[in-house]
Scaffold this active site. Structure first.
Site, short mmCIF file in Angstrom:
data_model
loop_
_atom_site.label_atom_id
_atom_site.label_comp_id
_atom_site.label_asym_id
_atom_site.label_seq_id
_atom_site.Cartn_x
_atom_site.Cartn_y
_atom_site.Cartn_z
N GLY A 1 -26.91 8.61 -21.88
CA GLY A 1 -26.29 9.81 -22.42
C GLY A 1 -27.35 10.83 -22.78
O GLY A 1 -27.64 11.76 -22.02
N HIS B 1 -21.14 4.32 -29.28
CA HIS B 1 -21.16 5.78 -29.27
C HIS B 1 -22.55 6.31 -29.68
O HIS B 1 -22.67 7.34 -30.34
CB HIS B 1 -20.09 6.35 -30.19
CG HIS B 1 -19.35 7.52 -29.58
ND1 HIS B 1 -18.16 7.38 -28.91
CD2 HIS B 1 -19.64 8.85 -29.55
CE1 HIS B 1 -17.75 8.57 -28.50
NE2 HIS B 1 -18.63 9.48 -28.88
N ASP C 1 -24.23 1.00 -22.96
CA ASP C 1 -25.07 2.16 -23.26
C ASP C 1 -25.59 2.06 -24.68
O ASP C 1 -25.21 1.17 -25.44
CB ASP C 1 -24.35 3.49 -22.98
CG ASP C 1 -23.25 3.82 -23.99
OD1 ASP C 1 -23.24 3.28 -25.11
OD2 ASP C 1 -22.39 4.65 -23.64
C1 LIG Z 1 -23.81 15.06 -27.62
C2 LIG Z 1 -23.01 13.82 -27.28
C3 LIG Z 1 -21.69 13.97 -26.86
C4 LIG Z 1 -20.94 12.83 -26.55
N1 LIG Z 1 -19.68 13.00 -26.07
C5 LIG Z 1 -18.97 11.92 -25.65
C6 LIG Z 1 -17.71 12.10 -25.03
O1 LIG Z 1 -17.23 13.22 -24.84
N2 LIG Z 1 -17.05 10.97 -24.64
C7 LIG Z 1 -17.56 9.71 -24.81
O2 LIG Z 1 -16.92 8.72 -24.43
N3 LIG Z 1 -18.77 9.53 -25.38
C8 LIG Z 1 -19.49 10.60 -25.79
N4 LIG Z 1 -20.74 10.41 -26.31
C9 LIG Z 1 -21.31 9.06 -26.38
C10 LIG Z 1 -22.09 8.74 -25.10
O3 LIG Z 1 -21.23 8.62 -23.98
C11 LIG Z 1 -22.86 7.42 -25.23
O4 LIG Z 1 -21.94 6.39 -25.52
C12 LIG Z 1 -23.92 7.45 -26.34
O5 LIG Z 1 -24.57 8.70 -26.40
C13 LIG Z 1 -24.95 6.32 -26.19
O6 LIG Z 1 -25.82 6.54 -25.13
P1 LIG Z 1 -27.31 7.17 -25.31
O7 LIG Z 1 -27.97 6.39 -26.40
O8 LIG Z 1 -27.93 6.98 -23.95
O9 LIG Z 1 -27.11 8.61 -25.67
C14 LIG Z 1 -21.50 11.52 -26.66
C15 LIG Z 1 -22.82 11.41 -27.09
C16 LIG Z 1 -23.58 12.53 -27.39
C17 LIG Z 1 -25.01 12.36 -27.81
#
Ligand SMILES: Cc1cc2nc3c(=O)[nH]c(=O)nc-3n(C[C@H](O)[C@H](O)[C@H](O)COP(=O)(O)O)c2cc1C
Length: 310
Positions: free
Chosen positions: A261, A207, A238
């Site tokens: 994300g 996450h 991710d």
């Molecule tokens: C602002 C924000 C909102 C997110 N909302 C969700 C969500 O609604 N559902 C989900 O499965 N993951 C959610 N995530 C996690 C992202 O899907 C992802 O796993 C995480 O940001 C890692 O990727 P990144 O480092 O490229 O951001 C959220 C992340 C961020 C930053």
């Protein structure tokens, strides 16, 4: 391009076009957008081919609300369901405590006044934000005949997300006719368990490090997960993917594709759909350049020999 856009709730707070801009940019780039259950726009308003959208579920509101959402997603033509398994409870996110995100979500007040300078320094963003009256809506989250939930209430209240356990898949799996993906897997054992409940893929994810402080870094456990389910499940990942070289490293360690994300949200914040398109284009150039420098003309040529741990 072996990249998907990750589900991120709150995209409409970032830019009024929110999920619509992310979906359009993904479709134009020929990649998948994992549409979040807590999106600010209704799934039915996406105006892209449903084939380019996967639906991501948190079982918010329990089984009845979730089954309704799954029915609507399948009705809209989504083929693939992503169930996020690491949404149970909310991490402390100390940085957000320090920067006062919760008071800001409640609106302007004495507590949130220290953000005014930052807001005024970005007048275009502020005007877009102020004019979008539905910016905190969650139109896809509602029970039969009930009003939709609100992201603002959820953010300001600091309430945790819904917990989920393997037994929830006893009702989720039969409620979804297509492929199932489990997001939030960090070990080979859990990946095998996902295979046993009928998943087609797992997303190695913590996450974005925003839930459990000290959870394993996704790249560190990727090889273990890939080896555990070799050939049985697709493995996606991710977490901190910001450059083409990051994508290539993930592929080398066994991922079929990556999700981005925050990088997609940064593009969105700057210039809506065009900003997301630019993020994707930077990533594509970086992947091509990295592969060229490694002497790989096809992603199938990327392997373990191209990485080593420092
Ligand atoms: C602002 C924000 C909102 C997110 N909302 C969700 C969500 O609604 N559902 C989900 O499965 N993951 C959610 N995530 C996690 C992202 O899907 C992802 O796993 C995480 O940001 C890692 O990727 P990144 O480092 O490229 O951001 C959220 C992340 C961020 C930053």
């Amino acid at each position: 391009m072996p990249v998907l856009i990750a589900p991120c709730g709150g995209a409409r707070v970032v830019h009024p076009d929110g999920e619509r801009a992310l979906a359009r940019a993904a479709e134009a780039a020929g990649i998948v957008y994992v549409f979040p259950h807590v999106a600010g726009h209704a799934l039915t308003s996406m105006q892209v081919s449903a084939r380019s959208l996967w639906y991501q579920l948190y079982p918010i509101g329990g089984r009845t609300v979730s089954e309704g959402a799954l029915e609507r997603a399948q009705g809209a033509g989504c083929d693939v369901l992503v169930v996020t398994a690491d949404g149970g409870g909310r991490g402390v996110n100390e940085r957000n405590v320090r920067n006062g995100l919760a008071p800001l979500a409640r609106g302007l007040s004495r507590e949130s006044a220290r953000h005014v300078g930052q807001l005024l320094a970005r007048p275009a963003w502020l005007a877009r934000f102020a004019c979008d009256r539905d910016r905190f809506g969650m139109p896809n989250v509602h029970g039969p005949g009930r009003a939709a939930a609100s992201l603002r209430v959820s953010m300001a209240g600091g309430a945790g997300g819904p917990g989920i356990s393997w037994s929830d898949f006893d009702w989720i799996r039969p409620a979804w006719a297509g492929p199932l993906v489990v997001k939030g897997v960090l070990s080979g054992d859990d990946a095998r368990r996902a295979a046993a409940i009928g998943a087609s893929a797992v997303i190695v994810s913590n996450h974005g490090g925003r839930q459990l402080d000290g959870a394993a870094a996704t790249l560190r456990v990727l090889e273990e997960v890939a080896n555990a389910v070799h050939g049985e499940l697709e493995v996606l990942i991710d977490g901190g993917i910001e450059r083409g070289a990051d994508v290539v490293k993930a592929l080398a360690l066994g991922a079929r594709a990556v999700l981005i994300g925050r990088a997609s949200l940064w593009g969105l914040a700057i210039n809506g759909e065009k900003g997301v398109a630019q993020t994707l284009s930077i990533l594509r150039d970086g992947i091509d350049r990295t592969m060229g420098l490694l002497g790989c003309s096809d992603v199938s040529m990327i392997g373990l020999e191209h990485v080593s741990w420092a």
